[in-house]
Design a protein around this motif. Structure first.
Motif, PDB file in Angstrom:
ATOM      1  N   ALA A   4       0.840  -1.287   0.118  1.00 44.33           N
ATOM      2  CA  ALA A   4      -0.010  -0.065  -0.029  1.00 44.33           C
ATOM      3  C   ALA A   4       0.804   1.324  -0.049  1.00 44.33           C
ATOM      4  CB  ALA A   4      -0.977   0.075   1.061  1.00 44.33           C
ATOM      5  N   ALA A   5       1.198   1.598  -1.107  1.00 41.16           N
ATOM      6  CA  ALA A   5       2.394   2.698  -1.470  1.00 41.16           C
ATOM      7  C   ALA A   5       2.087   3.373  -2.713  1.00 41.16           C
ATOM      8  CB  ALA A   5       3.772   2.435  -1.177  1.00 41.16           C
ATOM      9  N   LEU A   6       1.939   4.710  -2.808  1.00 37.91           N
ATOM     10  CA  LEU A   6       1.912   5.381  -4.074  1.00 37.91           C
ATOM     11  C   LEU A   6       2.968   5.149  -4.783  1.00 37.91           C
ATOM     12  CD1 LEU A   6       0.062   8.336  -3.245  1.00 37.91           C
ATOM     13  CD2 LEU A   6      -0.968   6.519  -4.078  1.00 37.91           C
ATOM     14  N   THR A  31      -2.063   4.791  -7.917  1.00 35.74           N
ATOM     15  CA  THR A  31      -2.561   4.165  -6.474  1.00 35.74           C
ATOM     16  C   THR A  31      -2.856   2.491  -6.394  1.00 35.74           C
ATOM     17  OG1 THR A  31      -5.062   4.192  -7.189  1.00 35.74           O
ATOM     18  CG2 THR A  31      -4.192   6.147  -6.358  1.00 35.74           C
ATOM     19  N   VAL A  32      -2.746   2.280  -5.292  1.00 36.30           N
ATOM     20  CA  VAL A  32      -2.841   0.800  -4.975  1.00 36.30           C
ATOM     21  C   VAL A  32      -4.182   0.349  -4.295  1.00 36.30           C
ATOM     22  CG1 VAL A  32      -1.906  -1.062  -3.661  1.00 36.30           C
ATOM     23  CG2 VAL A  32      -0.325   0.750  -4.711  1.00 36.30           C
ATOM     24  N   THR A  33      -4.677   1.311  -3.360  1.00 37.28           N
ATOM     25  CA  THR A  33      -6.028   0.916  -2.655  1.00 37.28           C
ATOM     26  C   THR A  33      -7.223   1.275  -3.400  1.00 37.28           C
ATOM     27  OG1 THR A  33      -4.787   1.080  -0.702  1.00 37.28           O
ATOM     28  CG2 THR A  33      -7.066   1.013  -0.593  1.00 37.28           C
ATOM     29  N   THR A  34      -8.246   0.500  -3.585  1.00 37.86           N
ATOM     30  CA  THR A  34      -9.434   1.013  -4.070  1.00 37.86           C
ATOM     31  C   THR A  34     -10.092   2.071  -3.121  1.00 37.86           C
ATOM     32  OG1 THR A  34     -10.235  -1.009  -4.961  1.00 37.86           O
ATOM     33  CG2 THR A  34     -12.021   0.447  -4.655  1.00 37.86           C
ATOM     34  N   LEU A  35     -10.517   3.205  -3.592  1.00 32.27           N
ATOM     35  CA  LEU A  35     -10.946   4.293  -2.933  1.00 32.27           C
ATOM     36  C   LEU A  35     -12.625   4.292  -2.877  1.00 32.27           C
ATOM     37  CD1 LEU A  35      -8.390   6.972  -4.142  1.00 32.27           C
ATOM     38  CD2 LEU A  35      -8.263   5.673  -2.174  1.00 32.27           C
TER      39      LEU A  35
END
Length: 188
Positions: A4-6, A31-35
């Motif tokens: 989880a890092a940009l 991005t890595v995480t679903t927003l």
């Protein structure tokens, strides 16, 4: 699973001219995480970026190579408490999947020269509107911006005599190969 890092944060500018009122500044980040609802991306400038002002478009358009933005994404520009510009892209009802995002915003450059480029910090946050007191989703990443310079003192095509035109093979007819001589004076 991904960390989880940009990654791939970048900032580009159409011009670095002092006080230019219709600049286009391009931002990019992976991005890595679903927003999901109320999460989002925050881009915050450093002390060397004070003086920039941005205009959020009604609908944020993805530039080439970008994943599409949710159609209900909310863009908010504000001046942070330290005087630096802050851009928040807040997710509303439509989720924003992990991906590479590129967008452009209209900006006015600072009114004074800045010899050192500022830093822009990109991050994704649990409650984007509560930045900087909200938990981080993807580890933040900084991108180097650009310096702000005064207008070049002078730039022009050098006027040539007929002998100089002949010696440099100058040919001003349309569609013809040409040799041009420029003169300019830079700011120090």
């Amino acid at each position: 699973p991904s960390i989880a890092a940009l990654t791939n944060a970048e900032v580009y500018s159409s011009t670095n001219l002092v006080n230019y009122a219709d600049n286009r500044i391009e931002f990019a980040v992976q991005t890595v995480t679903t927003l999901t609802a109320n999460t989002g991306i925050v881009v915050k400038g450093s002390d060397l970026t004070t003086g920039f002002t941005f205009t959020c478009p009604d609908t944020l358009l993805a530039l080439p190579e970008s994943a599409p933005f949710p159609t209900d994404l909310i863009c908010v520009y504000q001046v942070a408490s330290d005087g630096a510009p802050q851009i928040t892209l807040k997710v509303n009802n439509i989720n924003m999947p992990p991906g590479y995002y590129r967008w452009e915003m209209t900006a006015q450059n600072p009114p004074t020269r800045k010899q050192d480029p500022g830093l822009w910090t990109f991050g994704t946050y649990l409650a984007a509107s509560d930045y900087p007191t909200t938990p981080v989703l993807d580890k933040e990443l900084q991108a180097v911006g650009f310096r702000i310079d005064n207008m070049m003192r002078d730039a022009r095509l050098t006027a040539l005599t007929q002998a100089q035109r002949a010696a440099t093979n100058r040919n001003d007819r349309p569609g013809k190969s040409n040799q041009l001589i420029f003169q300019f004076s830079l700011n120090i």
